[in-house]
Design a protein around this motif. Structure first.
Motif, PDB file in Angstrom:
ATOM      1  N   LEU A 175       2.633   1.105 -10.487  1.00  0.00           N
ATOM      2  CA  LEU A 175       2.951   2.530 -10.450  1.00  0.00           C
ATOM      3  C   LEU A 175       2.012   3.292 -11.382  1.00  0.00           C
ATOM      4  CD1 LEU A 175       6.850   2.311 -10.609  1.00  0.00           C
ATOM      5  CD2 LEU A 175       5.511   3.164  -8.670  1.00  0.00           C
ATOM      6  N   LEU A 231       4.835   8.908 -13.136  1.00  0.00           N
ATOM      7  CA  LEU A 231       5.316   8.825 -11.764  1.00  0.00           C
ATOM      8  C   LEU A 231       5.962  10.142 -11.352  1.00  0.00           C
ATOM      9  CD1 LEU A 231       5.957   7.113  -9.215  1.00  0.00           C
ATOM     10  CD2 LEU A 231       8.139   6.521 -10.300  1.00  0.00           C
ATOM     11  N   ILE A 254      10.017   6.671  -4.804  1.00  0.00           N
ATOM     12  CA  ILE A 254       8.593   6.609  -5.158  1.00  0.00           C
ATOM     13  C   ILE A 254       7.750   7.321  -4.096  1.00  0.00           C
ATOM     14  CG2 ILE A 254       6.635   5.056  -5.509  1.00  0.00           C
ATOM     15  CD1 ILE A 254       8.651   2.968  -6.560  1.00  0.00           C
ATOM     16  N   TYR A 295      -2.130   5.342  -4.638  1.00  0.00           N
ATOM     17  CA  TYR A 295      -0.767   4.845  -4.826  1.00  0.00           C
ATOM     18  C   TYR A 295       0.104   5.150  -3.608  1.00  0.00           C
ATOM     19  CZ  TYR A 295      -1.473   3.585  -9.729  1.00  0.00           C
ATOM     20  OH  TYR A 295      -1.894   2.989 -10.884  1.00  0.00           O
TER      21      TYR A 295
END
Length: 548
Positions: free
Chosen positions: A15, A19, A40, A59
């Motif tokens: 991660l 975040l 996420i 990501y």
């Protein structure tokens, strides 16, 4: 909002250090070790839609593919394809082709899957999983040489990845190269002793090679690693039966049936195991259940066969109606039963035993408790006298039992079905040995053979008997099958004494194969062999004790 993460934790979870999380999702984050995947993805999508930052884009693509994996695991192909396309809109790298290929595999569209996986490999030749999945497609298409090549590349690229090694074994197995397959399974099992599939597949290959000791070890290790492995447990019952460990097989069947009580194949195999151990009534109950669930020809035939041991008249009626592929076998059995003219003649060496044993037979059925008082007192006979049947396998191969088993067979020979039942129950009650059980069945078949044919032909006897013997004890059956190939001297056999029942029976076959005279039989040193030979000659009508 941004959720700050420690560098170590961020690296562990793959991660970003900060975040992005939607405000409405904060309540869903109870533990930073378990941040929901959807949280996420939503946070990264929101962040990238605003910033277009390549850092967050990488990501986001990664977690899109994590969503794809999650969806594929539950066969949700629509969701999987949705997230593959979301990732593809950002960047179509080798992962896009790879996961599109997996989706096509799930849809069984193998040509499209192969195109995608080859495209993936062209973009990233060092991607081990793509070579592995391409190998799977080629194996499904029976293109084994090409599949092996892809599996080898997968393993070369990642030598911790042992699944390709197992699949190479599978390719060789399907090609009929069982020994080579066995070598690959062994390599995978040695590299990782905890690799369940390697042990399970090794067991299968060893069964096919008739290496039953190795198969037993492999299956038991597989079950240690995965106690829910139904296929390995069922395969193990086959292995144990070939090793003569019928009670151990019986216990496994019972455990499997607790969770699979409506599996007709399992019920069929369980019933056959019960039959081998002389539990005929229970075997019929289980086979009746199997026949209610399936009308497969082999189940229909086995139902008729097992009914024969409980109700002979009804069994014959069922045998007359079996499916076409079993008709010749069924009619041959019916003709044999109708042609039987028992009982068998007892030679002097077993007359006294036969007299005692007949007193233990009530309406054809042998009373084991009564029979236990005919035998010398020991721990086992004491248990039977008290009404207990020891339910465990023993390693007994004792020639001293042969005269007694012969006497039980002769005492019960009014009917061949009853003869087999009584001898089987005797061996199970007082020996519980797979070897002794196989020898006993071989002896019964020998008496039946000479009674019907009026003589003995070794080749014919072996051809008619070995297949059945393999179900009781494979190694003994193998020795019986090779008897006709062995050279021997009658003088050498005459001078021997035998301590094992199996070797004594093999000697009996050899002696009978040369049509011995009564004088030659009388010169034999081994009293058990002499007694067996005389009784077989009596059944053949070749001689009587009055001539001796």
């Amino acid at each position: 909002m941004y959720l700050p993460l420690k560098a170590e934790k961020a690296k562990q979870l793959n991660l970003p250090l900060k975040l992005p999380v939607l405000a409405e999702d904060l309540a869903l984050i109870a533990d930073q070790d378990r941040i929901p995947l959807d949280v996420i993805v939503r946070g990264l999508e929101a962040e990238y839609s605003i910033s277009k930052d390549p850092y967050y884009q990488s990501y986001l693509i990664y977690f899109y593919y994590e969503k794809v994996k999650s969806a594929l695991n539950v066969d949700d192909l629509e969701t999987a394809n949705d997230y593959v396309e979301r990732a593809g809109k950002l960047e179509k790298d080798y992962r896009y082709d790879f996961f599109k290929g997996l989706i096509y595999v799930k849809k069984q569209e193998y040509e499209l899957a192969e195109i995608c996986l080859r495209s993936c490999i062209s973009r990233n030749p060092n991607f081990s999983l793509a070579h592995y999945e391409l190998g799977n497609i080629l194996r499904a298409k029976k293109e084994f040489e090409d599949a092996i090549e892809e599996y080898q590349k997968a393993f070369e690229l990642d030598q911790e990845f042992l699944l390709p090694v197992v699949r190479i074994g599978d390719c060789y197995l399907e090609m009929g190269e069982v020994r080579i397959a066995c070598d690959f399974y062994q390599v995978a099992a040695q590299r990782d002793p905890n690799f369940h599939l390697a042990h399970a597949r090794l067991g299968v290959a060893c069964n096919m090679l008739q290496k039953y000791d190795r198969a037993e070890r492999a299956f038991k290790r597989a079950l240690e690693l995965n106690s829910e492995d139904f296929e390995s447990a069922l395969n193990l019952t086959y292995t144990l039966s070939r090793l003569g460990k019928h009670f151990e097989a019986l216990q496994i069947f019972r455990k499997l049936l607790e969770k699979n009580h409506e599996d007709p194949v399992l019920l069929n195999e369980y019933a056959l195991c019960l039959r081998r151990l002389g539990f005929y009534e229970e075997a019929k109950v289980q086979m009746d259940k199997a026949s209610e669930l399936s009308n497969e020809p082999f189940i229909v035939y086995n139902k008729a066969l097992l009914t024969l041991f409980v109700n002979e008249r009804e069994g014959i009626k069922l045998l007359e109606k079996v499916p076409e592929q079993f008709q010749s076998r069924a009619l041959e059995l019916i003709d044999y039963l109708k042609s039987w003219t028992g009982p068998l003649v007892a030679s002097r060496c077993v007359e006294e035993l036969v007299f005692k044993i007949k007193k233990c037979i009530v309406r054809g059925e042998l009373d084991l408790q009564r029979l236990s008082f005919v035998l010398p007192q020991n721990e086992r006979t004491n248990l039977v006298r008290e009404g207990f049947l020891p339910m465990q396998d023993e390693q007994i191969d004792d020639a001293s039992w042969m005269k007694f088993l012969l006497a039980v067979a002769v005492s019960s020979s009014e009917d061949p079905i009853q003869m087999e039942k009584n001898v089987t129950k005797t061996v199970v009650a007082f020996c519980s040995s797979g070897t002794m059980l196989a020898v006993a069945i071989a002896l019964i078949r020998l008496l039946m053979h000479v009674k019907v044919h009026g003589g003995f032909d070794l080749e014919s006897y072996v051809n008619d008997t070995v297949f059945d013997l393999q179900e009781y004890h494979w190694e003994f059956a193998r020795k019986v099958s090779h008897t006709d190939d062995e050279t021997f001297s009658l003088d050498e056999i005459e001078s021997k004494t035998f301590t094992s029942a199996s070797e004594l029976f093999l000697a009996l076959l050899k002696v009978l194969s040369v049509n011995p005279t009564l004088e030659e039989v009388n010169t034999m040193r081994d009293e058990n062999l002499k007694c067996l030979c005389k009784n077989v000659l009596e059944v053949m009508g070749c001689t009587t004790d009055n001539r001796s």
